[in-house]
Write an enzyme that holds these catalytic residues in place. Structure first.
Site, PDB file in Angstrom:
ATOM      1  N   ASP A  12       0.842  -1.201   0.000  1.00 26.87           N
ATOM      2  CA  ASP A  12       0.000   0.000   0.000  1.00 26.87           C
ATOM      3  C   ASP A  12       0.879   1.254   0.000  1.00 26.87           C
ATOM      4  O   ASP A  12       2.057   1.205   0.370  1.00 26.87           O
ATOM      5  CB  ASP A  12      -0.903  -0.015   1.227  1.00 26.87           C
ATOM      6  CG  ASP A  12      -2.114   0.894   1.071  1.00 26.87           C
ATOM      7  OD1 ASP A  12      -2.347   1.397  -0.048  1.00 26.87           O
ATOM      8  OD2 ASP A  12      -2.832   1.087   2.067  1.00 26.87           O
ATOM      9  N   GLU A  50       2.596   4.921  -4.312  1.00 26.83           N
ATOM     10  CA  GLU A  50       2.692   5.931  -5.381  1.00 26.83           C
ATOM     11  C   GLU A  50       4.100   6.539  -5.517  1.00 26.83           C
ATOM     12  O   GLU A  50       4.483   6.814  -6.664  1.00 26.83           O
ATOM     13  CB  GLU A  50       1.654   7.030  -5.134  1.00 26.83           C
ATOM     14  CG  GLU A  50       0.235   6.599  -5.294  1.00 26.83           C
ATOM     15  CD  GLU A  50      -0.278   5.807  -4.090  1.00 26.83           C
ATOM     16  OE1 GLU A  50      -1.245   5.070  -4.245  1.00 26.83           O
ATOM     17  OE2 GLU A  50       0.318   5.914  -2.999  1.00 26.83           O
ATOM     18  N   ASP A  54      -8.908   4.091  -2.872  1.00 25.86           N
ATOM     19  CA  ASP A  54      -9.897   4.341  -1.824  1.00 25.86           C
ATOM     20  C   ASP A  54     -11.156   4.966  -2.410  1.00 25.86           C
ATOM     21  O   ASP A  54     -11.385   6.176  -2.354  1.00 25.86           O
ATOM     22  CB  ASP A  54      -9.295   5.248  -0.753  1.00 25.86           C
ATOM     23  CG  ASP A  54      -8.134   4.589  -0.032  1.00 25.86           C
ATOM     24  OD1 ASP A  54      -8.103   3.344   0.019  1.00 25.86           O
ATOM     25  OD2 ASP A  54      -7.254   5.303   0.473  1.00 25.86           O
TER      26      ASP A  54
END
Length: 802
Positions: A398, A401, A472
């Protein structure tokens, strides 16, 4: 251009500003690299490693011809026409120009003309860009994860991976961007540049496509074909094919933000089993290493206050056939015991003075692991190996990016002995992280298939087994509708396992039962089935009452019964690059024809329906209170998957009920099904129901079923088998054949049941001279017949009463 030289598959153009290389990196794939004087070049991340390409490259024999004012560099069906003065490239497939540079390569200060783009940390110097011509009629499927409509032409897309929390039915920038596009002109253009950039799809200038970045690498790949499936096949050959995940990845995965204790995780598994709802895996979010959201990131060990016997829990779940997956992030907080050892090992991104960069962000004060450096990789991997030693079956990465990435942070790219600042490699961080995990598995756990779920990556990340999700997402109807576009766009450009948090993620006090059920029904026909949400309203269907559980259990039964079909789609993706979810325009060459009334751009680019593999047309319900869906079906006959109601091509209203979303089967389709199961450990492939939707208008039908052991890497050494099921109609009979067409011989006979839909005029079934016992259900119009397949070719004769 001053001169040129041909060396193997590569043509090098010598100019007064430097070199330009063109190389065939697979059939109909051309990689172009401008290496001009004084321009910094970072490594490329787009292309597959050489050993993955060798089998294709050995047969290529490019040639060059000099035609005074131009060169022609060609191989098989593809050519590049090179204008000498000034240098400009034109890409031709079977004599037809598909793509051409406009001004081609250029340099300017990135962001200088756009006040929305911050001045990059990399440099205020001139940086690379490219300009290409566009034909007026071209549609562009571009940029990766965004919600803008399928045709992104006319948009200017920022290339900088970043989270977008709670998005709904429109979003311009998300976790996983792709620096390139697929064109309706049947080419893919992908820029091999990892830096902060921008993709201008004729937004600023009519019929001009422009790419510009703050640094990186001045290179791009062009893939050429004459239809969409072939184009996906070409492109994924060059950028890498997805390895097969373990078969359990296609089952139901329990996931929540988050399970806060071992007891809670055990309770969830127990409730699934009590309700006899299928379950194959469970994911533990960040509470496994800390009791709170903030202050624990980087611990990467069980919080013994809440997971006292975490390793035993994993083993207990494995005994039940349930796999455990743990989350991790690439951040280590300074308050964590692992920070000082990591800093001493030079494992973190550093500043210009060589000191580890620390910064405040949502989770605390910490540092970012430098996954590009050998030191960072060597320090980070042992944490994952320890998890594997515990029995962990997969990884969830997670914030890759990366979510927080200070502009002054420097990364040591050990493979190239270069230093790059954050903006130069930001977009490839998740890709490199996945590569670290994939290589660690390959080197240290040689027979383990990858399960690597990641929120961010780069073009080509599929070759590292990445299973992306769409971040999300909000809990709204618009959020659900957006998921089809997101998965279709990513699948066209190689990332076929893109999926969503089923039910929506965002924290809420309101539970919309209808929205939740419709999302989980849609999920049965997306690549990964994983309800996931904030625990303000828990995502697991077993906690929402009997009526919800009944509807979701039905959706899961479709999912598990279709496992032979879905796993074959995974093989098609691995072997040919085919996506699971396919836009209707993708299927236009796959024996699907459209009435003239259905050929408008609005229809072909609409996402209200998509193909799930070659035979199923899925129509998600993305609004409340829907009782019917209007749709223009492709030509031919279509059967309702659940009721066998017959529809013909053209405008139709498909009824909708609460029990399922509309799913239609193409007339003549053959789809193998599995028996019901509680998880995929029960599936052997030795008992199958072969469903055949008989259509007198379809003379020939077929399906090739893929099978292997579902867990090992043996399939890479040919340890698999292909079974061909074919049906041919001849006057008053149907010949239905079964044959083992490739792979290892059977070790056990297969108990097969042929289920014939629309079987009203079939009066008997024979195997040779023997008449087989058949069971006909008049209400459904289905006929079923059981037989045994021992590996020798056999033919059933289905006699019709005309």
């Amino acid at each position: 251009m001053q001169a040129f030289r041909l060396s193997g598959r590569q043509l090098v153009l010598l100019t007064d500003r430097g070199e330009i290389s063109l190389e065939f990196v697979g059939r109909d794939n051309i990689y172009v690299h401008y290496r001009l004087n004084g321009q910094k070049q970072l490594p490329g991340y787009l292309l597959a490693e050489q050993d993955l390409l060798d089998c294709e490259l050995t047969s290529l024999a490019p040639r060059v011809s000099d035609r005074n004012a131009e060169l022609v560099f060609s191989c098989d069906n593809s050519s590049v026409i090179i204008q000498k003065q000034p240098v400009r490239l034109v890409f031709v497939y079977r004599g037809k120009t598909l793509l051409e540079e406009e001004a081609g390569y250029f340099e300017s200060v990135f962001g200088a003309s756009n006040p929305l783009i911050p001045s990059p940390a990399a440099s205020a110097e001139k940086s690379p860009g490219f300009r290409f011509k566009l034909k007026p009629e071209e549609k562009l499927f571009a940029g990766g994860q965004r919600v803008l409509g399928m045709d992104r032409r006319g948009h200017k897309l920022a290339l900088y991976n970043q989270t977008h929390f709670g998005y709904e039915d429109r979003v311009e920038q998300m976790n996983f961007g792709l620096p390139g596009l697929m064109s309706s002109g049947k080419y893919i253009l992908m820029f091999d540049n990892s830096a902060r950039g921008e993709l201008d799809l004729a937004a600023s200038e009519q019929d001009v496509l422009q790419f510009h970045a703050c640094g990186g690498r001045s290179a791009y790949l062009v893939s050429l074909a004459d239809n969409y499936p072939a184009l996906c096949e070409r492109y994924t050959l060059a950028t890498g094919r997805q390895p097969l995940p373990p078969v359990w990845a296609f089952g139901n995965i329990a996931s929540r933000f988050g399970y806060r204790s071992e007891a809670q995780g055990r309770e969830v598994v127990a409730e699934y089993r009590r309700q006899q709802m299928p379950l194959d895996a469970i994911i533990f979010d960040l509470f496994w290493f800390g009791a709170d959201v903030q202050g624990h990131m980087g611990n990467l060990d069980w919080d013994r206050d809440t997971f006292a016997t975490g390793e035993q829990m994993v083993a207990d779940f494995a005994e039940l056939g349930i796999n455990t997956i743990l989350i991790s992030e690439p951040y280590v907080l300074t308050s964590c015991d692992n920070w000082q050892p990591g800093a001493a090992a030079h494992a973190f991104a550093r500043d210009k003075d060589g000191e580890p960069v620390t910064f405040d962000f949502f989770f605390g004060n910490g540092s970012l692991v430098d996954v590009f450096s050998e030191a960072g990789q060597n320090w980070f991997w042992p944490f994952y190996q320890k998890q594997l030693d515990w029995g962990i079956a997969g990884f969830w990465g997670d914030l890759g990016e990366p979510e927080a990435h200070p502009g002054h942070a420097c990364h040591m790219i050990s493979a190239a002995n270069q230093i790059a600042v954050a903006d130069e490699v930001h977009n490839v961080y998740g890709h490199q992280w996945a590569r670290l995990l994939y290589q660690g598995l390959s080197q240290n756990n040689k027979d383990r298939r990858p399960f690597i779920m990641m929120r961010s990556g780069f073009a080509g990340s599929q070759r590292y087994g990445m299973l992306p999700w769409t971040g999300d997402v909000g809990r709204t109807w618009g959020s659900l509708k957006a998921q089809v576009e997101l998965s279709l766009q990513m699948g066209l450009l190689g990332l076929a396992y893109t999926h969503s948090d089923l039910g929506g993620f965002i924290e809420t006090d309101h539970f919309d039962v209808e929205l939740y059920v419709r999302w989980l029904q849609y999920g049965a026909f997306q690549p990964v089935y994983r309800p996931h949400a904030h625990d303000s309203v828990v995502p697991e269907p077993v906690f929402h009452g009997e009526q919800v559980a009944e509807k979701v259990k039905a959706a899961l039964s479709w999912r598990y019964r279709l496992l032979p079909y879905n796993y074959t789609l995974a093989y098609e993706n691995h072997s040919r690059g085919m996506p699971f979810m396919r836009p209707v325009f993708f299927a236009a060459v796959d024996e699907v024809k459209f009435a003239d009334s259905c050929l408008s751009d609005d229809y072909l680019l609409d996402t209200k329906a998509y193909f799930w593999g070659p035979s199923l047309l899925v129509m998600p319900v993305t609004a409340p209170g829907v009782s019917g869906l209007d749709y223009c079906l492709p030509e031919g006959n279509w059967f309702d998957y659940f009721s066998d109601t017959l529809y013909t091509g053209g405008s139709q209203t498909i009824p909708v009920n609460e029990q399922q979303i509309p799913v239609l089967v193409r007339g003549g389709a053959i789809i193998p099904h599995a028996p019901d199961m509680q998880n995929t450990r029960e599936y052997s492939g030795d008992e199958l129901f072969i469903h055949y939707w008989f259509d007198a208008a379809v003379n020939q039908s077929g399906f090739q079923l893929y099978q292997d052991d579902g867990l090992s890497l043996g399939y890479q050494q040919g340890q698999y088998r292909l079974l061909d099921f074919n049906a041919g109609i001849s006057e008053n009979r149907i010949l239905f054949s079964v044959e083992l067409s490739a792979g290892a011989p059977l070790t056990q006979d297969k108990a097969l049941t042929l289920v014939i839909h629309n079987a009203g005029d079939i009066r008997r079934v024979c195997l040779g001279e023997k008449i087989l016992n058949c069971h006909y259900q008049e209400a459904s119009g289905q006929l079923s017949v059981e037989f045994v397949f021992d590996g020798s070719p056999l033919v059933l004769t289905l006699e019709r009463q005309l």
